[in-house]
Motif scaffolding. Structure first.
Motif, short mmCIF file in Angstrom:
data_model
loop_
_atom_site.label_atom_id
_atom_site.label_comp_id
_atom_site.label_asym_id
_atom_site.label_seq_id
_atom_site.Cartn_x
_atom_site.Cartn_y
_atom_site.Cartn_z
N ILE A 25 0.89 -1.17 0.00
CA ILE A 25 0.00 0.00 0.00
C ILE A 25 0.92 1.21 0.00
CG2 ILE A 25 -1.65 1.34 1.37
CD1 ILE A 25 -2.53 -1.33 2.66
N ILE A 26 0.62 2.21 -0.81
CA ILE A 26 1.41 3.44 -0.78
C ILE A 26 0.58 4.52 -0.12
CG2 ILE A 26 2.81 5.08 -2.11
CD1 ILE A 26 3.73 2.40 -2.86
N ASP A 27 1.05 5.01 1.02
CA ASP A 27 0.38 6.10 1.73
C ASP A 27 1.22 7.36 1.49
OD1 ASP A 27 -1.73 6.90 3.74
OD2 ASP A 27 0.07 7.53 4.81
N CYS A 28 0.64 8.36 0.82
CA CYS A 28 1.49 9.44 0.29
C CYS A 28 0.80 10.79 0.31
CB CYS A 28 1.92 9.09 -1.14
SG CYS A 28 0.53 8.78 -2.25
N ASP A 29 1.55 11.83 -0.06
CA ASP A 29 1.01 13.20 -0.13
C ASP A 29 1.55 13.89 -1.39
OD1 ASP A 29 3.66 13.35 0.79
OD2 ASP A 29 3.32 15.16 1.97
N PRO A 30 1.17 13.40 -2.58
CA PRO A 30 1.85 13.86 -3.81
C PRO A 30 1.61 15.32 -4.13
CG PRO A 30 0.10 12.23 -4.31
CD PRO A 30 0.10 12.46 -2.82
N LEU B 73 6.69 -5.44 -7.35
CA LEU B 73 5.66 -4.96 -6.42
C LEU B 73 4.27 -5.04 -7.04
CD1 LEU B 73 7.21 -1.70 -4.85
CD2 LEU B 73 7.51 -4.08 -4.15
N ASP B 74 3.32 -5.31 -6.16
CA ASP B 74 1.92 -5.28 -6.55
C ASP B 74 1.27 -4.20 -5.68
OD1 ASP B 74 -0.62 -5.84 -7.33
OD2 ASP B 74 -0.70 -7.86 -6.44
N VAL B 75 0.93 -3.06 -6.29
CA VAL B 75 0.35 -1.96 -5.52
C VAL B 75 -1.14 -2.24 -5.33
CG1 VAL B 75 -0.06 0.53 -5.38
CG2 VAL B 75 2.06 -0.32 -6.44
N LEU B 76 -1.55 -2.48 -4.09
CA LEU B 76 -2.95 -2.85 -3.82
C LEU B 76 -3.83 -1.63 -3.61
CD1 LEU B 76 -2.49 -5.79 -1.27
CD2 LEU B 76 -2.61 -5.91 -3.77
N ALA B 77 -3.24 -0.53 -3.11
CA ALA B 77 -4.03 0.67 -2.85
C ALA B 77 -3.11 1.86 -2.70
CB ALA B 77 -4.87 0.51 -1.57
N VAL B 78 -3.65 3.04 -3.00
CA VAL B 78 -2.95 4.30 -2.76
C VAL B 78 -3.81 5.09 -1.80
CG1 VAL B 78 -2.11 6.45 -3.78
CG2 VAL B 78 -1.86 4.29 -5.04
N THR B 79 -3.24 5.48 -0.67
CA THR B 79 -3.98 6.30 0.30
C THR B 79 -3.24 7.62 0.46
OG1 THR B 79 -2.84 5.17 2.11
CG2 THR B 79 -5.03 4.36 1.50
N VAL B 80 -4.01 8.65 0.77
CA VAL B 80 -3.48 10.00 0.69
C VAL B 80 -3.68 10.72 2.02
CG1 VAL B 80 -3.70 12.18 -0.53
CG2 VAL B 80 -3.93 10.05 -1.79
N CYS B 81 -2.70 11.55 2.35
CA CYS B 81 -2.71 12.29 3.60
C CYS B 81 -2.32 13.73 3.29
CB CYS B 81 -1.66 11.65 4.51
SG CYS B 81 -1.43 12.44 6.09
N GLY B 82 -2.96 14.71 3.92
CA GLY B 82 -2.54 16.09 3.75
C GLY B 82 -1.09 16.25 4.18
N GLY B 83 -0.31 17.03 3.45
CA GLY B 83 1.12 17.18 3.79
C GLY B 83 1.74 18.24 2.91
N ASN B 84 2.31 17.79 1.80
CA ASN B 84 2.98 18.75 0.91
C ASN B 84 2.03 19.85 0.45
OD1 ASN B 84 5.58 17.64 0.85
ND2 ASN B 84 4.91 16.07 -0.60
N GLN B 85 0.79 19.48 0.28
CA GLN B 85 -0.26 20.45 -0.01
C GLN B 85 -1.51 20.02 0.76
OE1 GLN B 85 -1.03 23.20 -0.80
NE2 GLN B 85 0.55 24.10 -2.11
N THR B 86 -2.58 20.77 0.62
CA THR B 86 -3.81 20.40 1.31
C THR B 86 -4.29 19.02 0.85
OG1 THR B 86 -5.11 21.37 -0.46
CG2 THR B 86 -4.53 22.82 1.38
#
Ligand code: BDR
Ligand code: CA
Length: 312
Positions: A5-10, A27-40
């Motif tokens: 799982i990639i948890d990121c703030d692109p 790698l097998d990317v199963l999900a992308v989850t996002v968190c406020g950080g670099n931008q809103t």
């Protein structure tokens, strides 16, 4: 292949991390989850969805998570990642659907619907989503294979002299993640400040002659401008893909086991990762820190991942 799982703030370098992850057969990317950080949260979610289109992440859920840190005020990095969060890169309005679930649910359901020890979480933003996930679903600590995160540094920082951005934005979350007892590998500035994108590297992406190769070039150029102005780097350090590389090819990013905690109350040091390197780590120490980077091997991996993605 390893399920991640990639948890990121692109995020300029988060975008490169997504390319490396999705373009790598390991790698097998199963999900992308996002968190406020670099931008809103709104902006980084849009970026994640647009990147999912560009990368051809057709069936991969993309879900939005925490809008703000656990206790502190939000802090973004527009001076490094630009007003949109992707520097000079302009992507069309996303077509990829936003998953209706909260990122924390997606993380929990993805990890727990696979076997114990089968899913690794790669985190390249503030650790708010992960901290909330283990608070709400404590069984994740046992069930997750490993957390590999870009953040921190052994005795160096970037937001402050000793604190790195991802940790400093939400130090309470970072402490919860480092001390939960699950295996955590910290890929900090000690490694990522060596991931310099030289003009030769830029030329290799340009030479691919693909849309994604061109996007990689633009991302690197955006980062080059920002890092010249903000931190006097001649060539920009591309942090986040180093965490992905650590999972694909651990030999490229050597690590050392060591206890890690996070300073929460320092007058000058809040957000510092405190890494105990005084002696050999205790037998049962679940945390490790990256100590260096094979620059050539790392960039070979990223270039070939972008090449593999071709023209989606
Ligand atoms: C980290 O902070 C963010 O700005 C980058 O995306 C990276 O995750 C580097 O300190
Ligand atoms: Ca990031």
């Amino acid at each position: 292949t390893r399920k991640v799982i990639i948890d990121c703030d692109p995020g300029v370098d988060d975008a490169l991390a997504l390319m490396l992850a999705h373009g790598s057969p390991e790698l097998d990317v199963l999900a992308v989850t996002v968190c406020g950080g670099n931008q809103t949260l709104e902006k980084v979610t849009r970026n994640a969805l647009s990147l999912a289109d560009e990368l051809g992440m057709d069936w991969i859920p993309v879900a939005a998570g925490a809008e703000r840190p656990l206790v502190r005020d939000p802090l973004t990095a527009g001076h490094v990642h630009g007003d949109t969060g992707l520097g000079l890169v302009q992507l069309p309005e996303p077509r990829h659907p936003l998953d209706e679930r909260h990122a924390v649910e997606v993380i929990a359901q993805t990890v727990l619907s696979n076997g114990p020890g089968e899913v690794t979480i790669i985190a390249t933003g503030p650790l708010t989503n992960l901290a909330l996930a283990i608070r709400q679903f404590p069984q994740l600590v046992e069930h997750t294979q490993e957390v590999v995160l870009m953040g921190g540094g052994v005795a160096t920082g970037n937001l402050t002299p000793v604190a790195e951005f991802n940790i400093a934005v939400d130090p309470e979350a970072a402490r919860a993640v480092f001390t939960a007892g699950w295996p955590v590998t910290m890929v900090g500035l000690d490694a990522t400040h060596q991931a310099l994108a030289t003009p030769e590297i830029e030329a290799r992406f340009a030479g691919l002659g693909t849309r994604l190769g061109d996007i990689a070039v633009e991302l690197i150029r955006s980062y080059r401008d920002a890092y010249k102005h903000n931190q006097a780097f001649e060539n920009p350090p591309c942090h986040d893909p180093v965490a992905v590389a650590q999972v694909i090819a651990p030999d490229l990013v050597p690590t050392r086991r060591a206890p890690v905690d996070v300073e929460l109350h320092g007058e000058l040091t809040t957000g510092q990762t405190v890494v105990d390197l005084r002696g050999p780590a205790p037998e049962d120490c679940p945390t490790a820190v990256a100590t260096g980077l094979d620059h050539a091997g790392f960039w070979d991996l990223v270039v070939s991942a972008v090449e593999n993605l071709g023209e989606p």
